[in-house]
Write a protein that holds these residues in place. Structure first.
Motif, PDB file in Angstrom:
ATOM      1  N   THR A 136       3.592   2.822   2.934  1.00  0.00           N
ATOM      2  CA  THR A 136       4.126   1.780   3.818  1.00  0.00           C
ATOM      3  C   THR A 136       5.605   2.037   4.086  1.00  0.00           C
ATOM      4  O   THR A 136       6.383   2.277   3.163  1.00  0.00           O
ATOM      5  CB  THR A 136       3.954   0.386   3.171  1.00  0.00           C
ATOM      6  OG1 THR A 136       2.560   0.132   2.973  1.00  0.00           O
ATOM      7  CG2 THR A 136       4.550  -0.708   4.029  1.00  0.00           C
ATOM      8  N   SER A 155      -6.404  -3.528  -1.558  1.00  0.00           N
ATOM      9  CA  SER A 155      -7.786  -3.889  -1.864  1.00  0.00           C
ATOM     10  C   SER A 155      -7.844  -5.310  -2.430  1.00  0.00           C
ATOM     11  O   SER A 155      -6.838  -5.873  -2.871  1.00  0.00           O
ATOM     12  CB  SER A 155      -8.385  -2.905  -2.869  1.00  0.00           C
ATOM     13  OG  SER A 155      -7.851  -3.141  -4.154  1.00  0.00           O
ATOM     14  N   PRO A 202       0.850  -1.190   0.000  1.00  0.00           N
ATOM     15  CA  PRO A 202       0.000   0.000   0.000  1.00  0.00           C
ATOM     16  C   PRO A 202       0.892   1.249   0.000  1.00  0.00           C
ATOM     17  O   PRO A 202       1.964   1.245   0.617  1.00  0.00           O
ATOM     18  CB  PRO A 202      -0.761  -0.086   1.325  1.00  0.00           C
ATOM     19  CG  PRO A 202      -0.631  -1.503   1.779  1.00  0.00           C
ATOM     20  CD  PRO A 202       0.666  -1.994   1.208  1.00  0.00           C
ATOM     21  N   ASN A 254      -2.379   1.116   6.194  1.00  0.00           N
ATOM     22  CA  ASN A 254      -3.226   0.810   5.040  1.00  0.00           C
ATOM     23  C   ASN A 254      -3.124  -0.656   4.636  1.00  0.00           C
ATOM     24  O   ASN A 254      -2.151  -1.338   4.948  1.00  0.00           O
ATOM     25  CB  ASN A 254      -2.843   1.702   3.862  1.00  0.00           C
ATOM     26  CG  ASN A 254      -3.057   3.163   4.162  1.00  0.00           C
ATOM     27  OD1 ASN A 254      -3.998   3.530   4.869  1.00  0.00           O
ATOM     28  ND2 ASN A 254      -2.192   4.016   3.647  1.00  0.00           N
ATOM     29  N   HIS A 255      -4.153  -1.097   3.920  1.00  0.00           N
ATOM     30  CA  HIS A 255      -4.189  -2.451   3.375  1.00  0.00           C
ATOM     31  C   HIS A 255      -4.394  -2.365   1.868  1.00  0.00           C
ATOM     32  O   HIS A 255      -4.819  -1.336   1.354  1.00  0.00           O
ATOM     33  CB  HIS A 255      -5.336  -3.257   4.004  1.00  0.00           C
ATOM     34  CG  HIS A 255      -5.104  -3.570   5.441  1.00  0.00           C
ATOM     35  ND1 HIS A 255      -5.440  -2.707   6.454  1.00  0.00           N
ATOM     36  CD2 HIS A 255      -4.553  -4.645   6.035  1.00  0.00           C
ATOM     37  CE1 HIS A 255      -5.115  -3.235   7.621  1.00  0.00           C
ATOM     38  NE2 HIS A 255      -4.565  -4.416   7.391  1.00  0.00           N
ATOM     39  N   SER A 272      -3.160   3.389  -5.528  1.00  0.00           N
ATOM     40  CA  SER A 272      -3.197   3.018  -4.112  1.00  0.00           C
ATOM     41  C   SER A 272      -2.022   2.129  -3.682  1.00  0.00           C
ATOM     42  O   SER A 272      -1.859   1.869  -2.491  1.00  0.00           O
ATOM     43  CB  SER A 272      -4.502   2.277  -3.799  1.00  0.00           C
ATOM     44  OG  SER A 272      -4.587   1.096  -4.565  1.00  0.00           O
ATOM     45  N   CYS A 273      -1.212   1.684  -4.631  1.00  0.00           N
ATOM     46  CA  CYS A 273      -0.135   0.730  -4.324  1.00  0.00           C
ATOM     47  C   CYS A 273       1.184   1.179  -4.949  1.00  0.00           C
ATOM     48  O   CYS A 273       1.201   2.020  -5.848  1.00  0.00           O
ATOM     49  CB  CYS A 273      -0.446  -0.643  -4.914  1.00  0.00           C
ATOM     50  SG  CYS A 273      -2.008  -1.341  -4.442  1.00  0.00           S
TER      51      CYS A 273
END
Length: 115
Positions: A21, A39, A18, A36-37, A108-109
């Motif tokens: 990180t 999806s 994520p 965060n994780h 998001s990553c």
């Protein structure tokens, strides 16, 4: 005769994390921390874009394998995806890079290749 990339021998590590990180190299490998994780779209990325198949599930992890790549989806105690560990064999790095750039995960990553 065309040879397929092997899933044995020397490989390079890569990680899908994520954004935001923190990462540190510890005595036993990379340590990732963050709130965060990832999806659930990550699984579609592995199966649809990279063509990987689920091989096994154990201890909160799902391992996928395919042409020159292995991926382990690491989940927390609640089943949320923390990160994905990749083993990249032969010249599959370009395949992984290209799939990531063309995916909707870029927002998001981040794809991290330790050097």
């Amino acid at each position: 005769m065309c040879s397929k990339p092997s899933l044995f021998g020397k490989y390079k590590a890569a990680f899908l994390l994520p954004k935001g990180t923190d990462r540190a190299l510890g005595e036993d490998g990379w340590i990732f921390t963050g709130a965060n994780h990832l999806s659930a779209d990550v699984v579609d990325f592995l199966v649809v874009l990279l063509g990987l198949a689920l091989v096994e599930s154990y201890l909160g992890m799902d391992r996928y394998a395919g042409d020159g790549l292995q991926a382990t989806v690491v989940r927390d105690d609640e089943g949320k995806i923390e990160h994905v560990d990749f083993q990249v064999y032969d010249d599959a790095r370009r395949k992984l890079d290209d799939a990531f750039v063309s995916s909707n995960l870029r927002d998001s990553c981040e794809l991290f290749f330790p050097e």
